[in-house]
Motif scaffolding. Structure first.
Motif, PDB file in Angstrom:
ATOM      1  N   ALA A 137       0.849  -1.203   0.000  1.00  0.00           N
ATOM      2  CA  ALA A 137       0.000   0.000   0.000  1.00  0.00           C
ATOM      3  C   ALA A 137       0.882   1.249   0.000  1.00  0.00           C
ATOM      4  CB  ALA A 137      -0.891   0.000   1.239  1.00  0.00           C
ATOM      5  N   ALA A 138       0.311   2.371  -0.481  1.00  0.00           N
ATOM      6  CA  ALA A 138       1.084   3.614  -0.513  1.00  0.00           C
ATOM      7  C   ALA A 138       1.528   3.967   0.900  1.00  0.00           C
ATOM      8  CB  ALA A 138       0.228   4.726  -1.091  1.00  0.00           C
ATOM      9  N   ARG A 139       2.779   4.356   1.020  1.00  0.00           N
ATOM     10  CA  ARG A 139       3.305   4.768   2.323  1.00  0.00           C
ATOM     11  C   ARG A 139       3.419   6.276   2.360  1.00  0.00           C
ATOM     12  NH1 ARG A 139       7.468   0.328   1.931  1.00  0.00           N
ATOM     13  NH2 ARG A 139       6.467  -1.425   2.929  1.00  0.00           N
ATOM     14  N   LEU A 140       3.572   6.800   3.576  1.00  0.00           N
ATOM     15  CA  LEU A 140       3.727   8.247   3.642  1.00  0.00           C
ATOM     16  C   LEU A 140       5.149   8.638   3.247  1.00  0.00           C
ATOM     17  CD1 LEU A 140       5.370   8.890   6.422  1.00  0.00           C
ATOM     18  CD2 LEU A 140       3.190   8.453   7.465  1.00  0.00           C
ATOM     19  N   ASP A 141       5.347   9.923   3.096  1.00  0.00           N
ATOM     20  CA  ASP A 141       6.619  10.467   2.622  1.00  0.00           C
ATOM     21  C   ASP A 141       7.121  11.427   3.707  1.00  0.00           C
ATOM     22  OD1 ASP A 141       8.615  11.914   1.379  1.00  0.00           O
ATOM     23  OD2 ASP A 141       7.430  12.456  -0.389  1.00  0.00           O
ATOM     24  N   PHE A 142       7.942  10.898   4.608  1.00  0.00           N
ATOM     25  CA  PHE A 142       8.390  11.645   5.788  1.00  0.00           C
ATOM     26  C   PHE A 142       9.671  12.415   5.474  1.00  0.00           C
ATOM     27  CE2 PHE A 142      11.053  11.809   9.603  1.00  0.00           C
ATOM     28  CZ  PHE A 142      10.184  12.236  10.596  1.00  0.00           C
TER      29      PHE A 142
END
Ligand code: SER
Length: 343
Positions: A181-186
């Motif tokens: 699944a799409a992950r966040l971009d930290f």
């Protein structure tokens, strides 16, 4: 198409207020805020919606996420380093558990939208813990990977949350069914001490700089809690906000790091006092060093090497120390207290 939504936590704090003004000027996003205390009217008008509440309240965060398609999070809410030493349990709850709630919410949003939510996290010079004043002198400008042994709860919290953010971006649920699944971009940056003309900070250990200035501008005497030789880097608040916005807009492909140092000018408490006295003749500034707060400042490096931020996303502060005092701090602060006294 309507503009994307940004969530700003800690929006009523030092960084938050300047960031709201900047986002409004730029006009690229609609801003939703959450803070423990309600935003003053002047700032509410800049926002799509404002929530007064605690980031520890997961129900509130779920409610915010249900109402808005959040594409970007600026997670500014935190207890600073002096406050954190007075109440380490609370600091851990707010700074670590609170951040975890926000990361989880941003992760869920990313999966829901099918694209990474950008999560901008201000970290701090407090993640460094230089062993002694001698080591501080010889370390000079430290790189991101040097001296990552903080001596404050706040520093530990920030360092750990940098790792958490990297984990959520690169490895979240790596064994699970959601691994694709799409992950966040930290994306994170480590700030030096910040100086704002709008507000005096509360609960930090770099506060001696801004406190001297705000006291003098109001005609109040000030006792510095560190000695005149104590030295750390500082940055004017407009530059801090520029750094946050630039990091947000940076091309992901060009980012070689999750965490970047940013710095502007390094000054001792004595040098800042001299600049304040020059701007406000007659300012009464004394030094009465507190042993513990001085030890914390001594554990922070004299300067931070920000060459990676410069190379990867074009970071360059607009304000050196002379410009910061002459063009931003002194004129804005004069105006601010003159208005306050005629109210
Ligand atoms: N300004 C902060 C503090 O003094 C450091 O990030 O705690």
């Amino acid at each position: 198409m309507s503009k994307p939504v940004v969530l700003v936590t800690g929006a009523n704090g030092e960084i938050g207020r300047t960031l709201l003004q900047r986002m409004h000027q730029d006009g690229l996003y609609r801003v939703v805020t959450v803070d423990l205390t309600p935003l003053p009217e002047k700032y509410r008008g800049l926002c799509l919606e404002t929530y007064a509440g605690n980031i520890m309240d997961r129900y509130l965060l779920d409610q915010i996420a249900a109402h808005h398609e959040i594409e970007v999070v600026f997670h500014l809410a935190a207890l600073l380093s002096t406050r954190g030493e007075r109440d380490p349990d609370l600091a851990h709850q707010v700074n670590v558990e609170g951040t975890l709630h926000l990361l989880r919410m941003a992760q869920n949003q990313s999966a829901r939208l099918g694209r990474p939510v950008r999560f901008i996290f201000p970290s701090s010079i407090a993640v460094y813990g230089v062993a002694s004043v001698e080591a501080k002198k010889s370390a000079g400008r430290v790189r991101e990977e040097d001296w990552n042994v903080p001596i404050t709860m706040y520093g530990c919290n920030k360092l750990y949350c940098e790792h958490l953010g990297r984990y959520f971006t690169e490895n979240f649920r790596q064994l699970g069914a959601l691994s694709t699944a799409a992950r966040l971009d930290f994306r994170s940056l480590r700030f030096p001490g910040l100086i704002s003309a709008e507000t005096a900070p509360t609960g930090g250990t770099s506060d001696f700089g801004p406190e001297m200035l705000h006291a003098a501008a109001q005609g109040l005497s000030y006792k510095s809690f560190v000695g005149p030789e104590a030295t750390i880097p500082f940055m004017a608040m407009p530059d801090a906000v520029t750094a946050l916005v630039q990091l947000l807009e940076a091309d992901r492909a060009k980012l070689t790091k999750t965490v970047y140092n940013v710095s502007a000018f390094s000054e001792s408490a004595g040098q800042i006092a001299d600049r304040v006295r020059a701007a406000f003749p007659g300012a009464q500034i004394d030094f009465e060093a507190d042993a513990v707060r001085s030890k914390i400042v001594d554990s922070w490096p004299e300067d931070m090497d920000d060459s990676r931020a410069r190379a990867d996303w074009g970071w360059k502060p607009a304000y050196n120390v002379e410009r910061a005092f002459a063009e931003y701090l002194v004129p804005t602060i004069r105006k601010r207290y003159a208005q306050a006294s005629t109210r």
